[in-house]
Design a protein around this motif. Structure first.
Motif, short mmCIF file in Angstrom:
data_model
loop_
_atom_site.label_atom_id
_atom_site.label_comp_id
_atom_site.label_asym_id
_atom_site.label_seq_id
_atom_site.Cartn_x
_atom_site.Cartn_y
_atom_site.Cartn_z
N MET A 49 37.92 -12.04 65.02
CA MET A 49 38.71 -11.40 63.97
C MET A 49 40.09 -12.05 63.92
O MET A 49 40.84 -12.05 64.89
N ASN A 50 40.46 -12.65 62.78
CA ASN A 50 41.73 -13.34 62.63
C ASN A 50 42.74 -12.54 61.82
O ASN A 50 43.94 -12.78 61.92
N VAL A 51 42.25 -11.64 60.97
CA VAL A 51 43.12 -10.81 60.14
C VAL A 51 42.60 -9.38 60.16
O VAL A 51 41.40 -9.15 60.04
N ILE A 52 43.51 -8.43 60.31
CA ILE A 52 43.15 -7.01 60.23
C ILE A 52 44.28 -6.26 59.54
O ILE A 52 45.45 -6.44 59.88
N GLY A 53 43.92 -5.49 58.54
CA GLY A 53 44.93 -4.71 57.82
C GLY A 53 45.97 -5.55 57.12
O GLY A 53 47.07 -5.08 56.84
N GLY A 54 45.66 -6.83 56.86
CA GLY A 54 46.63 -7.73 56.24
C GLY A 54 47.52 -8.44 57.24
O GLY A 54 48.37 -9.25 56.85
N TYR A 55 47.32 -8.20 58.55
CA TYR A 55 48.12 -8.84 59.59
C TYR A 55 47.33 -9.99 60.20
O TYR A 55 46.21 -9.79 60.70
N ALA A 56 47.90 -11.19 60.18
CA ALA A 56 47.24 -12.37 60.72
C ALA A 56 47.51 -12.45 62.22
O ALA A 56 48.66 -12.58 62.64
N LEU A 57 46.46 -12.37 63.03
CA LEU A 57 46.60 -12.40 64.48
C LEU A 57 46.86 -13.83 64.94
O LEU A 57 46.05 -14.72 64.70
#
Length: 514
Positions: free
Chosen positions: A1-9
């Motif tokens: 998972m690289n993006v969650i909720g619009g936040y780029a990890l």
């Protein structure tokens, strides 16, 4: 998972009982910390209910000495929690690597953590897991993180986990599994300060059952704390929760008299500095004296040290409200708090007008000009400075903010800007032109802005960080001919054919951490 909720990890920061912690980029380009909860927890309906309830409570906590919760949600069956990114080591790491602070240094830490607990308790939240690793040492002071989060994971969610929290800093009633009150956090505050001041765990080492037994049946080891701090910690760590002071009472005892969180936060931030006197100005980039009114207007296009106060006298002056320190020659030294009546340029020029107004400093910049004014400082430490100011756009449209590493002769400097339309950026000014190093990024519009900028030397580069209303909005590094130590001040520049007027209510400078 690289993006969650619009936040780029971007990268993993750590792992814990709840999940994985990531450094992330926000949708507006800033930095934040995203905690991605273990999927098995998010599938539990009871956890989801607790998650919504505890996150809503945590978001009500005021920002005083905390890393606030910014966002939260559940996406594709995975829960996530977003908090402000705090740059700096945690207290456990700092004590391990640098040893314990003492005297006025320890008092500054104690005030900051007590201020955070006051804000947390005022929102109806109990931290439940206050410990050294949950206290981060930012350039602005200590920041308490993960408040209320321990409530999200309980013995029903994780079988076999009967007691929540970190054994070394748990209150006796927490060990016994009794209902908790804010007094449990006050007890943990005492344990954290005892650890910070002595470098030892208050109940020693050993297995968790051994430590828990001592917490319930024995007193903490406070040998090594000075008499005053020891007395406050002893009251905070009373076995009976009813005999412990509240967070408000802790502040009153530490500072003297009735203190508000806002007052305590300002005390901590203005005295959060490295030790030692600032060096003289660099011969390669001397600080020119402040020239005639308007002479600084420039036309142009629209091993780490503890971040404590230098000594008891500085802290005492800060607590009394006298936060400007002066040398015997009358030249302001660091930490510096502006008295705009002392040596700040007043008057009119082609670039605009500067004036005093009720203890504040008004800049009115004319169209096509950048009006920038210097603080009357004697020099910048080689490791850099932190500049902060409260500013308000009074009239017109344009950008305004603070600057550092400035050369009064050439106009070269680093600028930290906010605009009336709600954008922030970090720039480098050279030969009358600006180069954007970070941004612009969208920020929440506000009538008043608290702009904080750190200009720090890191080897052959200068690192630049900007906070706006206590939230980190951007960082940049200058590796191409970075500027050396210089001046600092405020500026304003219109972006239309009409003047822009900005009111600076405060201005502070202190050394950056080395």
């Amino acid at each position: 998972m690289n993006v969650i909720g619009g936040y780029a990890l971007r990268r993993e920061l750590g792992r814990g009982g709840m999940g994985v912690v990531h450094l992330a980029t926000t949708p507006t380009g800033g930095l934040a910390v995203v905690k991605v909860i273990h999927p098995e927890l998010a599938r539990d309906p009871a956890f989801r209910r607790r998650f919504d309830r505890e996150v809503a409570a945590a978001r009500r906590v005021a920002r005083f000495c905390t890393a606030p919760v910014l966002d939260a949600g559940i996406e594709d069956g995975v829960a996530y929690l977003v908090t402000e990114y705090v740059k700096g080591p945690d207290l456990a790491q700092a004590v391990r690597e640098q040893g314990p602070p003492a005297g006025a240094n320890l008092e500054a830490l104690a005030v900051g953590i007590a201020t955070a607990l006051h804000a947390i308790h005022e929102a109806g939240v109990i931290h439940r897991d206050l410990k050294p690793s949950n206290v981060l040492l930012s350039p602005l002071g200590p920041r308490v993180i993960d408040f209320g989060i321990a409530q999200l994971v309980d013995s029903q969610t994780l079988p076999g986990q009967e007691i929540l929290g970190t054994p070394a800093f748990m209150a006796p009633e927490q060990v016994r599994g009794e209902p908790l009150t804010p007094a449990a956090d006050v007890y943990a505050w005492g344990g954290v300060i005892a650890f910070a001041g002595t470098g030892r765990l208050p109940f020693g080492g050993g297995s968790p059952p051994e430590v828990l037994y001592r917490i319930v049946n024995e007193g903490p080891n406070l040998a090594g704390l000075d008499e005053h701090m020891r007395a406050v910690v002893e009251r905070a760590m009373a076995k009976d929760p009813a005999k412990r002071p509240s967070a408000q009472r802790l502040l009153d005892e530490l500072i003297g008299g009735r203190s508000t969180p806002a007052m305590a936060t300002q005390v901590v931030e203005r005295t959060w500095a490295g030790t030692g006197a600032p060096p003289p100005p660099s011969p390669e980039r001397p600080i020119a004296p402040v020239g005639p009114a308007g002479s600084e207007a420039r036309p142009g296009k629209a091993r780490r040290r503890w971040p404590w106060v230098a000594g008891t006298a500085v802290l005492a002056a800060a607590l009394a409200g006298g936060l400007a320190a002066y040398t015997a020659l009358g030249t302001p030294a660091l930490p510096y708090h502006a008295d705009f009546a002392a040596s700040w340029a007043i008057g009119a020029s082609d670039g605009g007008r500067t004036e005093q107004e009720g203890g504040a400093y008004l800049l009115t910049a004319n169209p096509g000009w950048r009006l920038w004014k210097s603080a009357p400082l004697s020099g910048e430490p080689a490791e850099g400075i932190v500049v902060s100011s409260r500013a308000r756009l009074v009239r017109g449209s344009g950008e305004f903010g603070v600057w550092c590493r400035g050369d009064a002769g050439t106009g070269d400097r680093y600028e930290f800007a906010v605009t009336g339309s709600g954008e922030a950026s970090i720039g480098k000014r050279h030969a009358g032109r600006s180069t954007v190093l970070h941004g612009p990024v969208r920020v929440s519009r506000s009538a008043d802005y608290r702009v904080v900028a750190q200009c720090a030397q890191r080897g052959g580069k200068v690192t630049l960080s900007m906070w706006l209303n206590d939230a980190l909005v951007g960082e940049a590094a200058d590796t191409r001919d970075p500027y050396g130590p210089g001046g600092a001040g405020v500026y304003a520049a219109p972006d239309t054919a009409k003047p822009v007027q900005v009111r600076f209510a405060s201005f502070d400078v202190r050394p950056a951490k080395g």
